[in-house]
Enzyme design. Sequence first.
Site, short mmCIF file in Angstrom:
data_model
loop_
_atom_site.label_atom_id
_atom_site.label_comp_id
_atom_site.label_asym_id
_atom_site.label_seq_id
_atom_site.Cartn_x
_atom_site.Cartn_y
_atom_site.Cartn_z
N ASN A 9 -4.72 -13.34 5.89
CA ASN A 9 -3.99 -13.68 4.72
C ASN A 9 -2.60 -13.85 5.13
O ASN A 9 -1.71 -13.12 5.59
CB ASN A 9 -4.15 -12.54 3.65
CG ASN A 9 -3.06 -12.80 2.92
OD1 ASN A 9 -2.45 -13.81 2.34
ND2 ASN A 9 -2.88 -11.63 2.02
N LYS A 11 -0.09 -14.84 3.79
CA LYS A 11 1.17 -14.39 2.69
C LYS A 11 2.07 -15.65 2.64
O LYS A 11 1.78 -16.78 2.81
CB LYS A 11 1.71 -13.05 2.93
CG LYS A 11 0.56 -12.04 3.18
CD LYS A 11 0.94 -10.75 3.30
CE LYS A 11 -0.05 -9.77 3.39
NZ LYS A 11 0.30 -8.31 3.47
N HIS A 93 -4.35 -8.95 -4.98
CA HIS A 93 -3.85 -8.38 -3.79
C HIS A 93 -2.80 -6.98 -4.43
O HIS A 93 -1.99 -7.81 -5.27
CB HIS A 93 -3.27 -9.32 -2.88
CG HIS A 93 -2.64 -8.66 -1.59
ND1 HIS A 93 -1.46 -8.24 -1.45
CD2 HIS A 93 -3.35 -8.82 -0.42
CE1 HIS A 93 -1.34 -7.78 -0.26
NE2 HIS A 93 -2.31 -8.17 0.57
N GLU A 95 0.19 -6.86 -3.50
CA GLU A 95 1.38 -7.47 -3.64
C GLU A 95 1.40 -8.24 -4.86
O GLU A 95 2.55 -8.29 -5.64
CB GLU A 95 1.69 -8.30 -2.32
CG GLU A 95 2.13 -7.49 -1.27
CD GLU A 95 1.78 -8.11 0.12
OE1 GLU A 95 1.46 -9.34 0.25
OE2 GLU A 95 1.54 -7.21 1.23
N GLU A 163 -7.96 -2.10 0.50
CA GLU A 163 -6.65 -2.00 1.16
C GLU A 163 -5.87 -1.19 0.49
O GLU A 163 -5.16 -1.31 -0.21
CB GLU A 163 -6.05 -3.54 0.95
CG GLU A 163 -6.74 -4.72 1.48
CD GLU A 163 -5.75 -5.72 1.81
OE1 GLU A 163 -5.82 -6.56 2.88
OE2 GLU A 163 -5.01 -6.40 0.95
N GLY A 169 0.91 -3.62 6.27
CA GLY A 169 2.09 -3.77 6.90
C GLY A 169 2.83 -2.64 7.34
O GLY A 169 3.92 -2.94 7.98
N SER A 209 -3.16 -3.13 8.04
CA SER A 209 -2.89 -2.92 9.46
C SER A 209 -3.87 -3.14 10.61
O SER A 209 -3.75 -2.26 11.70
CB SER A 209 -2.14 -1.63 9.64
OG SER A 209 -0.85 -1.75 8.99
P1 PGA Z 1 -1.59 -6.20 7.09
O1 PGA Z 1 -1.85 -6.73 5.75
O2 PGA Z 1 -2.58 -6.63 8.10
O3 PGA Z 1 -0.11 -7.13 7.68
O4 PGA Z 1 -1.20 -4.79 6.89
C1 PGA Z 1 -2.99 -6.78 5.21
C2 PGA Z 1 -3.10 -7.42 3.60
O5 PGA Z 1 -2.25 -7.25 2.93
O6 PGA Z 1 -4.02 -8.10 3.57
#
Ligand code: PGA
Length: 249
Positions: A9, A11, A93, A95, A163, A169, A209
């Site tokens: 992803n 983003k 997601h 976010e 997640e 992140g 992560s």
């Molecule tokens: P990350 O994000 O691997 O940067 O922690 C995962 C995600 O939000 O899909």
Amino acid sequence: MRQKLAAGNWKMNGTGPALVELQELAAAHRATRSEILICPPTPLIHRAAETVSGSPIAIGGQDCHVETSGAHTGDISAGMLLDAGASYVILGHSERREDHGESSETVRAKARTAIAAGLKVIICVGESLAQREAMNTLDIIAGQLSGSVPDVVTGENLVIAYEPIWAIGTGLVPSTEQIGEVHDFIRARLDRRFGEGVGGSVRLLYGGSVKPGNAAEIFAVSNVDGALVGGASLKATDFSPIIAALDTA
Ligand code: PGA
């Protein structure tokens, strides 16, 4: 047997020059056993799909609108994603749930639209740190699953990504026991709702992560069929070893 899925992803990262990462991935993983998916930002989808054409890499979107068309300035429909070359879309997601106030009800409606358009959906669920500390993780996951997953799913068109919000992140990762507990729980819930034929075919991804250094350990956990990777999917040099770890898991 569920085919493993390594999903990236991107983003809101990446313009034209980032397509070279896809060329590198395609060259390095011609003989992959896993399915590879990259979800770039929408303006890159068409070029990304052309870049990976003929390779085992699939392209996906990061969101779509609940309606199929109409007066929704700035939004993207599921049919547009498909037309641009996407075969998957990430929905719900954290976010999107946080930045855009998306409820599970909205995610469910979007999933219905996306599946009707012919896309496969990756529906994200996950608890906040406060919810985990209050020992509410499984209740939260149960609620998000029943709220966000529509009835029309099959083992082919649905992927669930677990997640934990606090792991996205941040460099923090749940223990393998914690990941296993949630993944086993999700599998049991899907089996109960859709029957073991469908429930047993849905791929369950861990996200938050995932890095080259922890991927193998995570992929060894029961009911982990792959990963949804943010930061470490942006560079082929980081994502490649994650795909390799999945291929040998
Ligand atoms: P990350 O994000 O691997 O940067 O922690 C995962 C995600 O939000 O899909």
